[in-house]
Scaffold this motif. Structure first.
Motif, PDB file in Angstrom:
ATOM      1  N   PRO A 110       0.809  -1.230   0.000  1.00 56.64           N
ATOM      2  CA  PRO A 110       0.000   0.000   0.000  1.00 56.64           C
ATOM      3  C   PRO A 110       0.841   1.278   0.000  1.00 56.64           C
ATOM      4  O   PRO A 110       0.423   2.280  -0.585  1.00 56.64           O
ATOM      5  N   ASP A 111       2.030   1.222   0.616  1.00 55.44           N
ATOM      6  CA  ASP A 111       2.875   2.430   0.622  1.00 55.44           C
ATOM      7  C   ASP A 111       3.391   2.727  -0.786  1.00 55.44           C
ATOM      8  O   ASP A 111       3.492   3.886  -1.190  1.00 55.44           O
ATOM      9  N   GLU A 112       3.725   1.648  -1.540  1.00 55.61           N
ATOM     10  CA  GLU A 112       4.179   1.844  -2.931  1.00 55.61           C
ATOM     11  C   GLU A 112       3.031   2.387  -3.784  1.00 55.61           C
ATOM     12  O   GLU A 112       3.233   3.273  -4.616  1.00 55.61           O
ATOM     13  N   TRP A 113       1.838   1.864  -3.576  1.00 55.51           N
ATOM     14  CA  TRP A 113       0.676   2.356  -4.325  1.00 55.51           C
ATOM     15  C   TRP A 113       0.476   3.844  -4.066  1.00 55.51           C
ATOM     16  O   TRP A 113       0.279   4.636  -4.992  1.00 55.51           O
ATOM     17  N   GLU A 114       0.550   4.202  -2.786  1.00 52.05           N
ATOM     18  CA  GLU A 114       0.302   5.591  -2.403  1.00 52.05           C
ATOM     19  C   GLU A 114       1.355   6.511  -3.018  1.00 52.05           C
ATOM     20  O   GLU A 114       1.044   7.588  -3.530  1.00 52.05           O
ATOM     21  N   ASN A 115       2.614   6.049  -3.010  1.00 47.08           N
ATOM     22  CA  ASN A 115       3.697   6.858  -3.568  1.00 47.08           C
ATOM     23  C   ASN A 115       3.492   7.078  -5.068  1.00 47.08           C
ATOM     24  O   ASN A 115       3.673   8.193  -5.572  1.00 47.08           O
ATOM     25  N   MET A 116       3.072   6.025  -5.787  1.00 48.28           N
ATOM     26  CA  MET A 116       2.854   6.179  -7.239  1.00 48.28           C
ATOM     27  C   MET A 116       1.684   7.106  -7.539  1.00 48.28           C
ATOM     28  O   MET A 116       1.737   7.900  -8.475  1.00 48.28           O
ATOM     29  N   VAL A 117       0.648   7.007  -6.728  1.00 49.98           N
ATOM     30  CA  VAL A 117      -0.490   7.917  -6.922  1.00 49.98           C
ATOM     31  C   VAL A 117      -0.044   9.354  -6.652  1.00 49.98           C
ATOM     32  O   VAL A 117      -0.367  10.276  -7.406  1.00 49.98           O
ATOM     33  N   ASN A 118       0.743   9.538  -5.600  1.00 50.79           N
ATOM     34  CA  ASN A 118       1.181  10.895  -5.242  1.00 50.79           C
ATOM     35  C   ASN A 118       2.079  11.516  -6.309  1.00 50.79           C
ATOM     36  O   ASN A 118       1.907  12.670  -6.674  1.00 50.79           O
TER      37      ASN A 118
ATOM     38  N   HIS B 251      -2.328  -3.093 -21.653  1.00 48.54           N
ATOM     39  CA  HIS B 251      -2.534  -3.744 -20.355  1.00 48.54           C
ATOM     40  C   HIS B 251      -1.409  -4.725 -20.101  1.00 48.54           C
ATOM     41  O   HIS B 251      -1.099  -5.569 -20.938  1.00 48.54           O
ATOM     42  N   ILE B 252      -0.763  -4.590 -18.940  1.00 48.65           N
ATOM     43  CA  ILE B 252       0.313  -5.515 -18.577  1.00 48.65           C
ATOM     44  C   ILE B 252       0.055  -6.010 -17.159  1.00 48.65           C
ATOM     45  O   ILE B 252      -0.694  -5.392 -16.408  1.00 48.65           O
ATOM     46  N   ALA B 253       0.715  -7.098 -16.818  1.00 45.73           N
ATOM     47  CA  ALA B 253       0.473  -7.671 -15.488  1.00 45.73           C
ATOM     48  C   ALA B 253       1.166  -6.857 -14.401  1.00 45.73           C
ATOM     49  O   ALA B 253       2.183  -6.219 -14.649  1.00 45.73           O
ATOM     50  N   GLY B 254       0.625  -6.911 -13.251  1.00 44.32           N
ATOM     51  CA  GLY B 254       1.323  -6.402 -12.056  1.00 44.32           C
ATOM     52  C   GLY B 254       1.572  -4.929 -12.062  1.00 44.32           C
ATOM     53  O   GLY B 254       2.609  -4.461 -11.582  1.00 44.32           O
ATOM     54  N   SER B 255       0.648  -4.151 -12.586  1.00 42.49           N
ATOM     55  CA  SER B 255       1.057  -2.781 -12.715  1.00 42.49           C
ATOM     56  C   SER B 255       0.058  -1.727 -12.274  1.00 42.49           C
ATOM     57  O   SER B 255      -0.744  -1.234 -13.041  1.00 42.49           O
ATOM     58  N   VAL B 256       0.179  -1.358 -11.016  1.00 48.20           N
ATOM     59  CA  VAL B 256      -0.466  -0.129 -10.548  1.00 48.20           C
ATOM     60  C   VAL B 256       0.255   1.044 -11.225  1.00 48.20           C
ATOM     61  O   VAL B 256      -0.344   2.074 -11.534  1.00 48.20           O
TER      62      VAL B 256
END
Ligand code: NJP
Length: 223
Positions: free
Chosen positions: A98-106, A141-146
């Motif tokens: 979740p921290d990586e997701w949040e960083n990419m969104v930010n 579309h690729i796998a594993g990619s937020v």
């Protein structure tokens, strides 16, 4: 008169290569990124056509202050390249961090929004050009990619901005590279695209006749 461009994510990779090409073409360049040390080293290399603007794209006030300070130095901005971005191989399923997701969104989503908001008054004043670094992963579309999903946002947003910016005679280009040999990866990728290839694409869009809107450039390595 001298053209001016502010580049985010200018401390390395694609942003730094674009800054080098811009200076070669006689442009004034504002270099925005967090690492002040790397920006200062680049200014040392590029000379008085370059200005270090340390800051963080996740903080609107930081981006706005950098734009304003660049404008007070060079008089206005003809182009802004929202290129800062971060890629982590975070899976999109419950295995994702979740921290990586949040960083990419930010960085990849909010950072682009803040950059565009801060840039727009200056671009309006000059019928300017906005460029965004999307990704081939923001087009397929690729796998594993937020990460890819964050870049789909960039492509959607940039396409809409191309329409909105017509109101004032501005243009928007989204660049969609495949794999580029930059510090984005831990290992060198000599067979893949080089950061200079993306810099050339940026200037293809910037140099196009005003009647021509280069809305999207898709580049893939042949290997
Ligand atoms: O990578 P890298 P690239 N605030 O790591 C900056 C996209 N892309 O040139 O802040 C401000 O060398 C960071 O500077 P610093 C990718 O998603 C790449 O390859 O000092 N700046 C550095 O200058 C990204 O959008 C590939 O750490 C922040 C820069 O961003 C763009 O290309 C493929 C920041 C990253 O430079 C440039 O990446 C593709 C923040 N919060 C798309 N966070 C590829 N390389 O294969 C980071 O399709 N930066």
């Amino acid at each position: 008169s001298t053209k001016t461009i502010l580049i985010t994510g200018a401390s390395s990779g694609i942003g730094a290569a674009t800054a080098r090409l811009a200076v070669e073409k006689g442009w004034q360049v504002g270099l925005f990124a967090r690492s002040e040390e790397k920006l200062n080293a680049l200014v040392e290399e590029l000379g008085d056509k370059a200005t270090a603007l340390p800051g963080d794209v996740t903080d609107f006030d930081s981006v706005k202050a950098a734009m304003d300070s660049f404008v007070s130095k060079v008089g206005g901005i003809d182009a802004v390249y929202a290129n800062a971005g971060t890629g982590l191989s975070a899976p999109g399923t419950d295995a994702g961090d979740p921290d990586e997701w949040e960083n990419m969104v930010n960085v990849n989503i909010l950072g682009v929004l803040w950059t565009v908001k801060a840039a727009m008054p200056h671009l309006k004043a000059r019928k300017g050009h906005l460029l965004l670094t999307g990704s081939a992963a923001g087009r397929r579309h690729i796998a594993g990619s937020v990460y890819g999903a964050s870049k789909w946002f960039v492509h959607g947003y940039g396409g809409n901005l191309s329409e909105e910016m017509k109101e004032f005679g501005g243009r928007c280009t989204v660049i969609a590279p495949g794999m580029v040999d930059t510090p984005f990866f831990d290992e060198p990728k000599p067979d893949k695209l080089q950061p200079e290839d993306i810099a050339n694409a940026v200037f293809h869009a910037l140099d196009a006749d005003p009647r021509c809107a280069v809305n999207e450039i898709f580049l893939m390595p042949t290997q």
